[in-house]
Design an enzyme around this catalytic site. Structure first.
Site, short mmCIF file in Angstrom:
data_model
loop_
_atom_site.label_atom_id
_atom_site.label_comp_id
_atom_site.label_asym_id
_atom_site.label_seq_id
_atom_site.Cartn_x
_atom_site.Cartn_y
_atom_site.Cartn_z
N SER A 82 0.85 -1.19 0.00
CA SER A 82 0.00 0.00 0.00
C SER A 82 0.88 1.23 0.00
O SER A 82 1.65 1.46 0.94
CB SER A 82 -0.90 0.02 1.24
N HIS A 88 -1.13 -1.39 -4.33
CA HIS A 88 -2.40 -1.12 -3.65
C HIS A 88 -2.49 0.39 -3.38
O HIS A 88 -1.59 0.98 -2.77
CB HIS A 88 -2.44 -1.91 -2.34
N ASP A 147 -4.77 3.38 -1.77
CA ASP A 147 -5.87 3.67 -0.84
C ASP A 147 -6.42 5.07 -1.10
O ASP A 147 -5.72 6.06 -0.91
CB ASP A 147 -5.35 3.57 0.60
N MET A 201 -9.10 7.80 -0.02
CA MET A 201 -9.93 8.16 1.15
C MET A 201 -10.47 9.58 0.98
O MET A 201 -9.76 10.46 0.49
CB MET A 201 -9.08 8.08 2.41
N HIS A 211 -8.34 0.77 -3.95
CA HIS A 211 -9.26 0.54 -2.83
C HIS A 211 -9.97 1.85 -2.52
O HIS A 211 -9.38 2.77 -1.96
CB HIS A 211 -8.41 0.05 -1.63
N MET A 229 -12.31 4.12 -0.62
CA MET A 229 -12.98 4.36 0.66
C MET A 229 -13.63 5.73 0.57
O MET A 229 -13.24 6.68 1.25
CB MET A 229 -11.94 4.28 1.80
N MET A 265 -11.07 -6.32 5.50
CA MET A 265 -10.37 -5.32 6.29
C MET A 265 -10.07 -5.90 7.67
O MET A 265 -10.99 -6.23 8.43
CB MET A 265 -11.24 -4.06 6.45
N ASP A 319 -6.29 -6.77 4.35
CA ASP A 319 -5.73 -5.42 4.39
C ASP A 319 -5.77 -4.87 5.81
O ASP A 319 -6.85 -4.70 6.38
CB ASP A 319 -6.57 -4.53 3.45
C1 DX5 Z 1 -6.26 1.21 5.70
C2 DX5 Z 1 -5.78 0.92 4.30
C3 DX5 Z 1 -4.63 0.01 4.26
C4 DX5 Z 1 -3.38 0.51 4.94
C5 DX5 Z 1 -2.62 -0.67 5.44
O1 DX5 Z 1 -7.47 1.88 5.63
O2 DX5 Z 1 -6.83 0.34 3.54
O3 DX5 Z 1 -4.35 -0.40 2.92
O4 DX5 Z 1 -2.56 1.27 4.09
O5 DX5 Z 1 -1.52 -0.22 6.18
P1 DX5 Z 1 -0.78 -1.15 7.24
O6 DX5 Z 1 -0.23 -2.32 6.48
O7 DX5 Z 1 0.28 -0.25 7.79
O8 DX5 Z 1 -1.78 -1.57 8.26
ZN ZN Z 2 -6.38 -0.56 1.49
#
Ligand code: DX5
Ligand code: ZN
Length: 241
Positions: A31, A56, A58, A60, A89, A91, A160, A198
């Site tokens: 990620s 990956h 993320d 948000m 991903h 969110m 998750m 994840d």
């Molecule tokens: C959290 C994200 C993850 C995050 C994981 O909301 O979806 O992808 O980056 O990070 P680590 O591996 O540090 O938990």
């Molecule tokens: Zn993620």
């Protein structure tokens, strides 16, 4: 395919054959939330060279989750830096109005949360209509049954193992039972659906997640710790967990 030609609908197959791992090996999806945002292109290249299988990403919105990250413009800018599949991903809520922008930006897999819109089945169809792989993500509090009527359509299920929003959180062990339940459902479906986990993945939790049936591990902190010289070892350790 040459770097820089990503983003077209036909590119996914060519990108997918470039996995660093074998067909039955666990795949690692670093990620970039844990990468150096000032050097994202370099970071994507470095983690790809270190043996990542997916990138990956993320996304948000500060509304569906309490953090803000990146949008389609950044994904488009990163696309020329790697031929690996971009595992995006989302969110964000609402999600439907933005799916096409992420597809156009170069996403290969687009994963959504059922809570992000009123009609997750429609959202999955929208992703597929754009020629992309569709994923559905279950938060720690979301029951496994949520996927039951989507198993015929999705390409990926994302469990998750933290509440989404931030990297660096601790793995919620109750999600292992959910991974097991999903593995049974996926095997029962006879479909080729990837099971991805994840949040809070380190060497120990990676081993537990793999044992429970996960096939793809997302790792932010564990993948990007120690700087670029450590990335290959970081990935090897997770894959061998
Ligand atoms: C959290 C994200 C993850 C995050 C994981 O909301 O979806 O992808 O980056 O990070 P680590 O591996 O540090 O938990
Ligand atoms: Zn993620």
């Amino acid at each position: 395919m040459q770097p820089g030609s990503g983003g077209s609908n036909g590119a996914i197959h060519e990108r997918r054959v470039q996995y660093m791992s074998g067909p039955n090996q666990v795949r690692i999806a670093p990620s970039i939330l844990s990468a150096d945002f000032a050097r994202l292109g370099e970071e994507v290249r470095a983690i790809a060279e270190a043996g990542a299988d997916y990138i990956h990403i993320d996304v948000m919105d500060g509304h569906f989750v309490p953090n803000l990250t990146i949008g389609p413009a950044v994904i488009k800018a990163l696309r020329p830096h790697s031929d690996l599949p971009f595992d995006v991903h989302l969110m964000i809520s609402p999600v439907d109005p933005y799916v096409e922008a992420f597809a156009d930006a170069g996403a290969d897999i687009i994963t959504v949360h059922p809570e992000a819109g009123a009609h997750v089945h429609r959202t999955v169809q929208l992703v597929k209509s754009l020629g992309k792989k569709a994923g559905v993500s279950l938060n720690p509090g979301t029951p496994v049954e949520m996927v039951d009527n989507l198993l015929g359509d999705v390409d990926l299920i994302l469990v998750m193992s933290v509440n989404p929003g931030f990297g660096g959180q601790s793995f919620i062990t109750s999600q292992l039972a959910k991974i097991e339940a999903l593995r049974a459902r996926i095997d029962g479906s006879g479909r080729d659906i990837e099971l991805e986990v994840d949040g809070g993945i380190n060497r120990d939790t990676a081993a537990a997640a793999i044992k429970a049936g996960a096939g793809v591990l997302v790792a932010g902190t564990a993948a990007f710790s120690g700087g670029a010289d450590s990335y290959a070892d970081n990935i090897r350790r997770l894959r061998g967990a």
